[in-house]
Design an enzyme around this catalytic site. Structure first.
Site, mmCIF file in Angstrom:
data_model
loop_
_atom_site.group_PDB
_atom_site.id
_atom_site.type_symbol
_atom_site.label_atom_id
_atom_site.label_comp_id
_atom_site.label_asym_id
_atom_site.label_seq_id
_atom_site.Cartn_x
_atom_site.Cartn_y
_atom_site.Cartn_z
ATOM 1 N N HIS A 105 0.971 -1.217 -0.287
ATOM 2 C CA HIS A 105 -0.512 0.187 0.013
ATOM 3 C C HIS A 105 0.787 1.630 0.444
ATOM 4 C CE1 HIS A 105 -3.203 -2.549 0.744
ATOM 5 N NE2 HIS A 105 -2.868 -3.167 2.227
ATOM 6 N N GLU A 123 -1.237 -0.917 7.720
ATOM 7 C CA GLU A 123 -2.305 -1.748 8.543
ATOM 8 C C GLU A 123 -1.769 -2.650 9.674
ATOM 9 O OE1 GLU A 123 -3.718 -2.952 5.334
ATOM 10 O OE2 GLU A 123 -2.863 -4.924 5.233
ATOM 11 N N HIS A 181 3.102 -7.627 1.725
ATOM 12 C CA HIS A 181 2.782 -8.526 2.639
ATOM 13 C C HIS A 181 1.560 -8.806 2.270
ATOM 14 C CE1 HIS A 181 0.007 -5.080 2.703
ATOM 15 N NE2 HIS A 181 -0.832 -5.437 2.336
ATOM 16 N N ARG A 201 -1.600 -4.673 -6.045
ATOM 17 C CA ARG A 201 -0.958 -6.478 -6.279
ATOM 18 C C ARG A 201 0.107 -6.403 -6.706
ATOM 19 N NH1 ARG A 201 -5.320 -8.588 -8.505
ATOM 20 N NH2 ARG A 201 -6.670 -8.755 -6.653
HETATM 21 ZN ZN LIG Z 1 -2.969 -4.551 3.035
#
Ligand SMILES: [Zn+2]
Length: 326
Positions: A105, A123, A181, A201
């Site tokens: 991200h 996150e 991740h 992605r």
């Molecule tokens: Zn994520």
């Protein structure tokens, strides 16, 4: 929306996302009202992001969206963090029956240049259940940088440079924006994140989608967003907070995540902050709750800033995650 009714602890209707990698544990384990399908991947519990809106379930504010609350009751809801353009945090549960694609991200600066602009996405995951052998992929192995990652991505062997570990239930890992991740197959996790949809992605394990074709990757933007100075992502070492029942699991400039182990009534809040609460063991009663039933395992609620300090009473014993803005 009524503007004179005092705020109270708010429960919301979950929003379900079905994806190929999902399963049935959101219902079978967490008690969510899912339908008959076998691919329930995410339950968005607390969200104010565009059309994705948490809606209050009960009490005088039933039917109000989180966005309306931020705008019309922001000072009471957010306390010292008022005003905000929208509720800045998003809380969800994820059931990964298959390993998710490898993602990264952007940070706030990069996401702010998107059209439309978004927040960046830092996150943290809290592991609720881990089947034996389940893996978390977080960050690059030591000695691997962005160029090495780019090389292995093009060769279709990105796993060579991904740090991975076998988490256990109760582990927490912080994933700052820029840390590559993936959630591995068999994990049931709670996720606290910035309210953002900005995801690239990078790698899909050379799999194909339901149409028999590889899913779209975002290699150029994704590689740019990778911060290769972050190193491997490791399970957090819980830190004492000064309250014997409370340990700090993750702390960064976007949120603070704590875990309370409750065996007697305990006061929450009172710090002029809004708290997201999630029950991850047992069940609790919240003072002022508009629902008669206790908040069960898998239940989530917002404690508005103005409601604190409020008493939370475990039914027997309970474990509660507590997320706030810093
Ligand atoms: Zn994520």
């Amino acid at each position: 929306m009524p503007t004179t009714q005092p705020l109270y602890p708010l429960r919301f209707r979950p929003i379900f996302r079905r994806y190929l990698w999902g399963g049935r544990r959101l219902g079978d384990v967490l008690g969510k009202p899912i339908g008959p399908e076998s691919d329930y991947a995410e339950s968005w519990e607390i969200v104010d992001h565009g059309d994705d809106q948490s809606v209050v379930l009960a009490g005088p504010l039933a039917g109000a969206t989180l966005h309306e609350l931020v705008h019309e009751r922001g000072a009471e809801l957010l306390g010292k963090h008022h005003p905000q353009p929208r509720f800045p945090l998003l809380f969800k549960f994820l059931d990964a029956q298959q390993t998710l694609s490898v993602q990264v991200h952007p940070d706030d600066a990069r996401a702010g240049r998107l059209n439309p602009p978004d927040y960046g996405k830092t996150e943290a995951w809290y592991v609720l259940d881990a089947q034996p052998g389940s893996l978390i992929y977080a960050g690059l192995k030591r000695g691997f940088d962005r160029d090495a990652l780019a090389r292995e991505l093009h060769r279709g062997t990105a796993e060579l440079c991904l740090h991975r570990f076998e988490p256990k239930s109760g582990d927490c890992v912080l994933l700052p924006a820029g840390l590559i991740h993936a959630i591995g197959a068999g994990l049931l996790v709670a996720e606290i994140q910035q309210s953002s949809d900005a995801t690239y992605r990078l790698y899909d394990w050379n799999r194909v989608g339901p149409d028999g074709r590889p899913r779209q990757l975002h290699l150029e933007q994704g590689l740019e967003a990778v911060d290769d100075q972050l190193g491997p992502g490791l399970p957090a070492e819980p830190q004492p907070t000064g309250h014997p029942a409370c340990m700090r699991l993750a702390s960064c400039d976007k949120f603070i995540l704590s875990r309370w182990k409750l065996s007697s009534p305990t006061e929450f809040g009172g710090d002029n902050r809004c708290h997201i609460l999630a029950v991850v063991a047992g069940a609790v009663r919240l003072d002022g709750d508009a629902n008669d039933a206790p908040l069960p395992f898998g239940g989530t609620a917002i404690l508005p800033a103005v409601c604190g300090p409020a008493k939370i009473t475990p039914i027997g014993s309970a474990t509660v995650l507590d997320a706030t803005l810093p």
